[in-house]
Design a protein around this motif. Structure first.
Motif, PDB file in Angstrom:
ATOM      1  N   ARG A  41       0.832  -1.210   0.000  1.00 27.48           N
ATOM      2  CA  ARG A  41       0.000   0.000   0.000  1.00 27.48           C
ATOM      3  C   ARG A  41       0.859   1.249   0.000  1.00 27.48           C
ATOM      4  N   VAL A  42       1.884   1.253   0.830  1.00 21.67           N
ATOM      5  CA  VAL A  42       2.774   2.418   0.879  1.00 21.67           C
ATOM      6  C   VAL A  42       3.447   2.603  -0.476  1.00 21.67           C
ATOM      7  N   ALA A  43       3.904   1.514  -1.070  1.00 20.87           N
ATOM      8  CA  ALA A  43       4.529   1.609  -2.392  1.00 20.87           C
ATOM      9  C   ALA A  43       3.556   2.198  -3.404  1.00 20.87           C
ATOM     10  N   ALA A  44       2.342   1.663  -3.443  1.00 20.95           N
ATOM     11  CA  ALA A  44       1.358   2.094  -4.436  1.00 20.95           C
ATOM     12  C   ALA A  44       0.918   3.534  -4.224  1.00 20.95           C
ATOM     13  N   VAL A  45       0.652   3.891  -2.984  1.00 20.67           N
ATOM     14  CA  VAL A  45       0.101   5.218  -2.697  1.00 20.67           C
ATOM     15  C   VAL A  45       1.184   6.300  -2.721  1.00 20.67           C
ATOM     16  N   CYS A  46       2.331   5.993  -2.155  1.00 23.70           N
ATOM     17  CA  CYS A  46       3.373   7.024  -2.006  1.00 23.70           C
ATOM     18  C   CYS A  46       4.373   7.074  -3.153  1.00 23.70           C
ATOM     19  N   LEU A  47       4.636   5.928  -3.770  1.00 26.61           N
ATOM     20  CA  LEU A  47       5.701   5.871  -4.768  1.00 26.61           C
ATOM     21  C   LEU A  47       5.215   5.541  -6.170  1.00 26.61           C
ATOM     22  N   GLY A  48       4.009   5.019  -6.299  1.00 27.93           N
ATOM     23  CA  GLY A  48       3.469   4.702  -7.619  1.00 27.93           C
ATOM     24  C   GLY A  48       3.615   3.236  -7.958  1.00 27.93           C
ATOM     25  N   ASN A  49       3.170   2.870  -9.147  1.00 30.95           N
ATOM     26  CA  ASN A  49       3.184   1.454  -9.515  1.00 30.95           C
ATOM     27  C   ASN A  49       4.586   0.937  -9.819  1.00 30.95           C
ATOM     28  N   LYS A  50       5.513   1.831 -10.133  1.00 27.98           N
ATOM     29  CA  LYS A  50       6.907   1.451 -10.342  1.00 27.98           C
ATOM     30  C   LYS A  50       7.722   2.239  -9.326  1.00 27.98           C
ATOM     31  N   PHE A  51       8.507   1.540  -8.533  1.00 33.50           N
ATOM     32  CA  PHE A  51       9.161   2.211  -7.420  1.00 33.50           C
ATOM     33  C   PHE A  51      10.558   1.671  -7.175  1.00 33.50           C
ATOM     34  N   TYR A  52      11.332   2.471  -6.484  1.00 33.93           N
ATOM     35  CA  TYR A  52      12.716   2.169  -6.139  1.00 33.93           C
ATOM     36  C   TYR A  52      12.712   1.491  -4.772  1.00 33.93           C
ATOM     37  N   LEU A  53      13.089   0.219  -4.732  1.00 37.41           N
ATOM     38  CA  LEU A  53      13.013  -0.560  -3.500  1.00 37.41           C
ATOM     39  C   LEU A  53      13.829   0.028  -2.348  1.00 37.41           C
ATOM     40  N   PRO A  54      15.051   0.535  -2.583  1.00 40.46           N
ATOM     41  CA  PRO A  54      15.783   1.129  -1.457  1.00 40.46           C
ATOM     42  C   PRO A  54      15.051   2.327  -0.840  1.00 40.46           C
ATOM     43  N   LEU A  55      14.343   3.091  -1.649  1.00 39.38           N
ATOM     44  CA  LEU A  55      13.569   4.214  -1.110  1.00 39.38           C
ATOM     45  C   LEU A  55      12.395   3.695  -0.277  1.00 39.38           C
ATOM     46  N   LEU A  56      11.698   2.697  -0.786  1.00 34.29           N
ATOM     47  CA  LEU A  56      10.592   2.105  -0.031  1.00 34.29           C
ATOM     48  C   LEU A  56      11.109   1.521   1.284  1.00 34.29           C
ATOM     49  N   GLU A  57      12.264   0.887   1.232  1.00 33.84           N
ATOM     50  CA  GLU A  57      12.851   0.328   2.456  1.00 33.84           C
ATOM     51  C   GLU A  57      13.155   1.430   3.473  1.00 33.84           C
ATOM     52  N   LYS A  58      13.685   2.560   3.010  1.00 36.13           N
ATOM     53  CA  LYS A  58      13.951   3.685   3.927  1.00 36.13           C
ATOM     54  C   LYS A  58      12.667   4.200   4.565  1.00 36.13           C
ATOM     55  N   VAL A  59      11.636   4.323   3.751  1.00 41.30           N
ATOM     56  CA  VAL A  59      10.346   4.802   4.270  1.00 41.30           C
ATOM     57  C   VAL A  59       9.812   3.833   5.320  1.00 41.30           C
TER      58      VAL A  59
END
Length: 100
Positions: A41-59
């Motif tokens: 959900r965080v990936a989809a809502v905050c970063l979009g359907n294509k996202f950078y995993l290290p950024l998602l991990e930091k979040v």
């Protein structure tokens, strides 16, 4: 409750997703742990359907999630084919957008 929720009916209404594809998506989402669903959900809502995993991990780790739990959540989503890694291993895409 401050929780995000999947709005499968809105996904279906805004795309040409077949009913059986939407049903498969719903089944796969219910197989995920609560933590894995939150990560998606965080990936989809905050970063979009294509996202950078290290950024998602930091979040996610900034919110208190451990690195190992994050990696398990991503692996679970990959195992269910809800996300897939793109050319470089640091980028991923939420798979259901490919059905639109």
């Amino acid at each position: 409750q401050g929780m995000l929720s999947w709005k499968l009916n809105e996904i279906q209404d805004s795309t040409d997703v077949a009913d059986n594809v939407l049903e498969q998506l719903e089944v796969k989402l219910t197989r995920l742990s609560a933590i894995s669903r939150i990560v998606l959900r965080v990936a989809a809502v905050c970063l979009g359907n294509k996202f950078y995993l290290p950024l998602l991990e930091k979040v996610m780790t900034a919110t208190g999630l451990s690195h190992s739990t994050f990696h398990k959540a991503v692996k679970s989503a990959e195992d269910l084919c809800l996300i897939e890694r793109c050319g470089d291993e640091d980028t991923a895409e939420i798979y259901y957008f490919k059905f639109s």
